[in-house]
Structures are given as structure tokens and as C-alpha cells.
Scaffold this motif. Structure first.
Motif, PDB file in Angstrom:
ATOM      1  N   LEU A  31      33.577   7.168  12.449  1.00  0.00           N
ATOM      2  CA  LEU A  31      34.935   7.959  11.946  1.00  0.00           C
ATOM      3  C   LEU A  31      35.547   7.317  10.406  1.00  0.00           C
ATOM      4  O   LEU A  31      36.382   7.885   9.762  1.00  0.00           O
ATOM      5  CB  LEU A  31      36.331   7.797  12.726  1.00  0.00           C
ATOM      6  N   LEU A  32      35.470   5.951  10.118  1.00  0.00           N
ATOM      7  CA  LEU A  32      36.055   5.469   9.215  1.00  0.00           C
ATOM      8  C   LEU A  32      35.168   5.997   7.986  1.00  0.00           C
ATOM      9  O   LEU A  32      35.534   6.344   6.785  1.00  0.00           O
ATOM     10  CB  LEU A  32      36.406   3.573   9.042  1.00  0.00           C
ATOM     11  N   THR A  33      33.917   5.915   7.905  1.00  0.00           N
ATOM     12  CA  THR A  33      33.100   6.496   7.048  1.00  0.00           C
ATOM     13  C   THR A  33      32.759   7.664   6.473  1.00  0.00           C
ATOM     14  O   THR A  33      33.075   7.783   5.672  1.00  0.00           O
ATOM     15  CB  THR A  33      31.616   5.795   7.131  1.00  0.00           C
ATOM     16  N   TYR A  34      32.981   8.103   7.349  1.00  0.00           N
ATOM     17  CA  TYR A  34      34.063   9.676   7.789  1.00  0.00           C
ATOM     18  C   TYR A  34      35.100   9.919   6.974  1.00  0.00           C
ATOM     19  O   TYR A  34      34.983  10.761   5.454  1.00  0.00           O
ATOM     20  CB  TYR A  34      33.740  10.583   8.980  1.00  0.00           C
ATOM     21  N   TRP A  35      35.756   9.683   6.956  1.00  0.00           N
ATOM     22  CA  TRP A  35      37.246   9.277   6.680  1.00  0.00           C
ATOM     23  C   TRP A  35      37.356   9.073   5.001  1.00  0.00           C
ATOM     24  O   TRP A  35      37.515   9.800   3.907  1.00  0.00           O
ATOM     25  CB  TRP A  35      38.303   8.592   7.387  1.00  0.00           C
ATOM     26  N   GLN A  36      36.562   7.895   4.521  1.00  0.00           N
ATOM     27  CA  GLN A  36      36.667   7.568   3.153  1.00  0.00           C
ATOM     28  C   GLN A  36      35.531   8.429   2.403  1.00  0.00           C
ATOM     29  O   GLN A  36      36.031   8.752   1.794  1.00  0.00           O
ATOM     30  CB  GLN A  36      35.545   6.061   3.341  1.00  0.00           C
ATOM     31  N   ASP A  37      34.524   9.188   3.471  1.00  0.00           N
ATOM     32  CA  ASP A  37      33.609   9.903   2.424  1.00  0.00           C
ATOM     33  C   ASP A  37      34.580  11.067   1.621  1.00  0.00           C
ATOM     34  O   ASP A  37      34.166  11.692   0.558  1.00  0.00           O
ATOM     35  CB  ASP A  37      32.880  10.622   3.119  1.00  0.00           C
ATOM     36  N   ARG A  38      35.930  12.108   3.091  1.00  0.00           N
ATOM     37  CA  ARG A  38      36.367  12.698   3.094  1.00  0.00           C
ATOM     38  C   ARG A  38      37.307  12.725   1.432  1.00  0.00           C
ATOM     39  O   ARG A  38      37.840  13.710   0.900  1.00  0.00           O
ATOM     40  CB  ARG A  38      36.971  13.451   3.799  1.00  0.00           C
ATOM     41  N   VAL A  39      37.816  10.863   1.318  1.00  0.00           N
ATOM     42  CA  VAL A  39      39.498  11.227   0.646  1.00  0.00           C
ATOM     43  C   VAL A  39      38.276  11.389  -1.577  1.00  0.00           C
ATOM     44  O   VAL A  39      38.711  11.127  -1.038  1.00  0.00           O
ATOM     45  CB  VAL A  39      39.946   9.532   0.670  1.00  0.00           C
ATOM     46  N   GLY A  40      36.680  10.450  -1.157  1.00  0.00           N
ATOM     47  CA  GLY A  40      36.107  10.783  -2.263  1.00  0.00           C
ATOM     48  C   GLY A  40      35.907  11.965  -2.893  1.00  0.00           C
ATOM     49  O   GLY A  40      36.012  12.313  -4.209  1.00  0.00           O
ATOM     50  N   GLN A  41      36.315  13.055  -1.748  1.00  0.00           N
ATOM     51  CA  GLN A  41      35.655  14.306  -1.248  1.00  0.00           C
ATOM     52  C   GLN A  41      36.952  15.173  -2.416  1.00  0.00           C
ATOM     53  O   GLN A  41      36.312  15.710  -3.243  1.00  0.00           O
ATOM     54  CB  GLN A  41      34.170  14.941  -0.564  1.00  0.00           C
ATOM     55  N   HIS A  42      37.993  15.196  -1.352  1.00  0.00           N
ATOM     56  CA  HIS A  42      38.565  15.460  -2.110  1.00  0.00           C
ATOM     57  C   HIS A  42      39.104  15.707  -4.011  1.00  0.00           C
ATOM     58  O   HIS A  42      40.070  16.768  -3.980  1.00  0.00           O
ATOM     59  CB  HIS A  42      40.360  15.221  -1.668  1.00  0.00           C
ATOM     60  N   VAL A  43      39.176  14.716  -4.323  1.00  0.00           N
ATOM     61  CA  VAL A  43      39.334  14.227  -5.891  1.00  0.00           C
ATOM     62  C   VAL A  43      38.372  15.730  -6.320  1.00  0.00           C
ATOM     63  O   VAL A  43      38.503  15.725  -7.879  1.00  0.00           O
ATOM     64  CB  VAL A  43      39.663  13.147  -6.171  1.00  0.00           C
ATOM     65  N   HIS A  44      37.483  16.139  -5.915  1.00  0.00           N
ATOM     66  CA  HIS A  44      37.012  16.712  -6.290  1.00  0.00           C
ATOM     67  C   HIS A  44      36.677  18.662  -6.237  1.00  0.00           C
ATOM     68  O   HIS A  44      36.299  19.319  -6.691  1.00  0.00           O
ATOM     69  CB  HIS A  44      34.814  16.398  -6.825  1.00  0.00           C
ATOM     70  N   ASP A  45      37.596  18.859  -5.397  1.00  0.00           N
ATOM     71  CA  ASP A  45      37.861  19.993  -4.917  1.00  0.00           C
ATOM     72  C   ASP A  45      38.844  20.360  -6.035  1.00  0.00           C
ATOM     73  O   ASP A  45      39.476  20.552  -6.692  1.00  0.00           O
ATOM     74  CB  ASP A  45      37.830  20.052  -3.593  1.00  0.00           C
ATOM     75  N   SER A  46      38.811  21.853  -5.623  1.00  0.00           N
ATOM     76  CA  SER A  46      39.793  22.903  -6.687  1.00  0.00           C
ATOM     77  C   SER A  46      40.165  24.444  -6.304  1.00  0.00           C
ATOM     78  O   SER A  46      39.447  24.400  -4.901  1.00  0.00           O
ATOM     79  CB  SER A  46      38.549  24.235  -7.862  1.00  0.00           C
ATOM     80  N   TYR A  47      41.027  25.058  -6.716  1.00  0.00           N
ATOM     81  CA  TYR A  47      41.511  25.949  -6.193  1.00  0.00           C
ATOM     82  C   TYR A  47      41.837  27.348  -7.398  1.00  0.00           C
ATOM     83  O   TYR A  47      41.905  26.887  -7.992  1.00  0.00           O
ATOM     84  CB  TYR A  47      42.585  25.867  -6.283  1.00  0.00           C
ATOM     85  N   ALA A  48      40.420  28.515  -7.372  1.00  0.00           N
ATOM     86  CA  ALA A  48      40.992  29.502  -8.616  1.00  0.00           C
ATOM     87  C   ALA A  48      40.761  29.369  -9.432  1.00  0.00           C
ATOM     88  O   ALA A  48      40.749  29.302 -11.281  1.00  0.00           O
ATOM     89  CB  ALA A  48      42.662  29.964  -8.750  1.00  0.00           C
ATOM     90  N   GLY A  49      39.725  28.026  -9.451  1.00  0.00           N
ATOM     91  CA  GLY A  49      38.648  26.952 -10.572  1.00  0.00           C
ATOM     92  C   GLY A  49      40.169  26.315 -11.665  1.00  0.00           C
ATOM     93  O   GLY A  49      39.102  25.752 -12.126  1.00  0.00           O
ATOM     94  N   VAL A  50      40.742  25.625 -10.365  1.00  0.00           N
ATOM     95  CA  VAL A  50      41.598  24.354 -10.701  1.00  0.00           C
ATOM     96  C   VAL A  50      41.659  23.375  -9.964  1.00  0.00           C
ATOM     97  O   VAL A  50      41.760  23.785  -9.199  1.00  0.00           O
ATOM     98  CB  VAL A  50      42.735  24.841 -10.983  1.00  0.00           C
TER      99      VAL A  50
END
Length: 256
Positions: A31-50
Motif C-alpha cells: 500500500l505504501l508503494t501505491y500511495w507514493q506512486d499516486r502522490v507522484g501521479q497527482h501533480v501531473h493531472d488536469s481538469y478542462a485542460g488546466v
């Protein structure tokens, strides 16, 4: 029918720039590895192209709290690229369409500089300024909160989101200066308590000196203003999250 040349084709889902990087969840993984990967992922997300740096699980809880608290206004401390301002605006418009709040919804987003944000939001929605106010100011300066107050319709119920520097000083100042906008049974949300858990942030490096978010909230709750609020850790309902701190202003009729 419109002329074929005027039809705007949708972006292709295979464009790597349009989606955040994928995260795997193997059954044998931790779970820790998954959580770490999700933290890294979320800074590259977007909404309506922003760009929008929030966990989907936290956005879902925001939807619940906006609905339950009947918020007409969101005061956002920390604009970043503006994606969350658009997202909050759209959620408030949906609530207004259901008749839960007045049509005069507002998102008031504060940051030290909004130099590029106007252009970014205008590119996504040329009419964004009808419901989104971008203000420049320092959260540490109480005068900034007075300017925010000028944009809140009289009697409007507010939800406040602290998503700025994620350091003790700014978190405590945000609570001191902006908690007054939260009505009974409304919420003040302090984002990214996970900053105080370095083991969760191995894939990101927040700019500047950060940390002390959790201790700032605890110290404030122990003071005169904080006595009117209740920490609701149970609202991190979806397991994986940014460890936000959901602070509810107590009802005037409660004995808590």
C-alpha cells in the motif's frame, strides 16, 4: 448542420499530454508503494485542460461537503494553475442548477501572483471571470482577507480551502484570517497534511521550506478560534488521499 471545417474534433485519448501517468496496483505490491506512486501521479493531472493537483478521492469528498454544507462560495487559498478554481466553479454551478444554492455562485482564488492564470483560464473558458475572481495577495497579511470579503455575496455560505505553501506559518495564518468566513456546519479544509509524512512524498519535492501543516492545525484548534471547529479525520473516507484536514464549524445548537 455546421460546415465541416467548423467542427472541433475531440482530442485523441492516446495523446500522452492529455492524461496523467498511469499507476499500477499489483496484488503483491504494498500500500505504501501505491500511495507514493499516486502522490507522484497527482501533480501531473488536469481538469478542462488546466493543471489540477488533487487526488480524485479528495475531489469526491469535496463534492460531498459542498452538497451537504450548501456552499455558495469557495474561497481558495493557493491558485496554482487555476484548474481547481474551474473545478470548484463547475461543482457550484451544478448545485445551483439543482436549486440548492443561489445562482450567484463564486470562487475567490488568492495567490501571491496571478500573472499567467488569467490567460490560462481564459483559454479554457473565455467567460470564467463571471464566477471566478483571481486576487493577488499574501495570506500572511490579514488585509488580503478583507479584500476577499468584498467579493462574497451578503449572507453566502462559504467553504474555505487552504492549499498554498503547506508550511506552519501560512497554514496558521490562513486559519486565523479566513476561518471567519465559514458558517455553522460549514467547512475549512487544510490540504496536503501528507507533507508532514516524508515517506509519502518520495516522488515529489514541494518548493521551498514546507511542513508543519498538521501541527499548525492542532495548535490553532487549541486556541480561541479553533474551539468552534471540530477536526473530522473520518472524512478521509477513500483511504488513499492527500491527508487533508477537514475542519467543520460546530453548529450553534451543538453542545460539543
Amino acid at each position: 448542420m455546421t460546415d465541416q471545417e467548423s467542427v472541433v474534433l475531440p482530442p485523441h485519448v492516446d495523446d500522452p499530454e492529455l492524461l496523467p501517468p498511469g499507476v499500477e496496483a499489483p496484488a503483491e505490491g504494498s500500500l505504501l508503494t501505491y500511495w507514493q506512486d499516486r502522490v507522484g501521479q497527482h501533480v501531473h493531472d488536469s481538469y478542462a485542460g488546466v493543471r489540477l493537483m488533487k487526488f480524485p478521492e479528495d475531489l469526491r469528498m469535496f463534492e460531498h461537503l459542498l452538497w451537504l454544507s450548501r456552499a455558495q462560495v469557495v474561497v481558495e487559498l493557493g491558485t496554482h494553475s487555476g484548474g481547481s478554481a474551474l473545478w470548484f466553479r463547475d461543482r457550484l454551478r451544478t448545485m445551483a442548477a439543482y436549486g440548492l444554492v443561489p445562482q450567484d455562485i463564486r470562487v475567490i482564488s488568492v495567490d501571491l501572483s496571478q500573472k499567467n492564470t488569467h490567460d490560462v483560464l481564459a483559454a479554457a473558458d473565455s467567460r470564467y471571470a463571471e464566477h471566478i475572481a483571481l486576487l493577488e495577495g499574501d495570506i500572511l497579511d490579514q488585509d488580503t482577507s478583507f479584500e476577499v470579503a468584498e467579493h462574497i455575496p451578503q449572507g453566502a455560505r462559504c467553504l474555505v480551502v487552504e492549499d498554498s505553501r503547506h508550511a506552519y506559518e501560512t497554514t496558521h495564518a490562513a486559519l486565523r484570517h479566513y476561518s471567519r468566513f465559514v458558517p455553522a456546519d460549514g467547512f475549512f479544509v487544510v490540504e496536503d497534511g501528507l507533507i508532514d509524512s516524508p515517506e509519502l512524498c518520495v516522488h515529489i519535492r514541494p518548493p521551498g521550506e514546507t511542513g508543519g501543516v498538521v501541527s499548525a492545525v492542532r495548535d490553532w484548534l487549541a486556541g480561541d478560534q479553533g474551539q468552534f471547529f471540530q477536526d473530522r479525520p473520518d472524512l478521509n473516507r477513500y483511504g488513499i488521499s492527500c491527508r487533508n484536514m477537514w475542519l467543520r464549524r460546530k453548529s450553534v445548537t451543538t453542545s460539543e
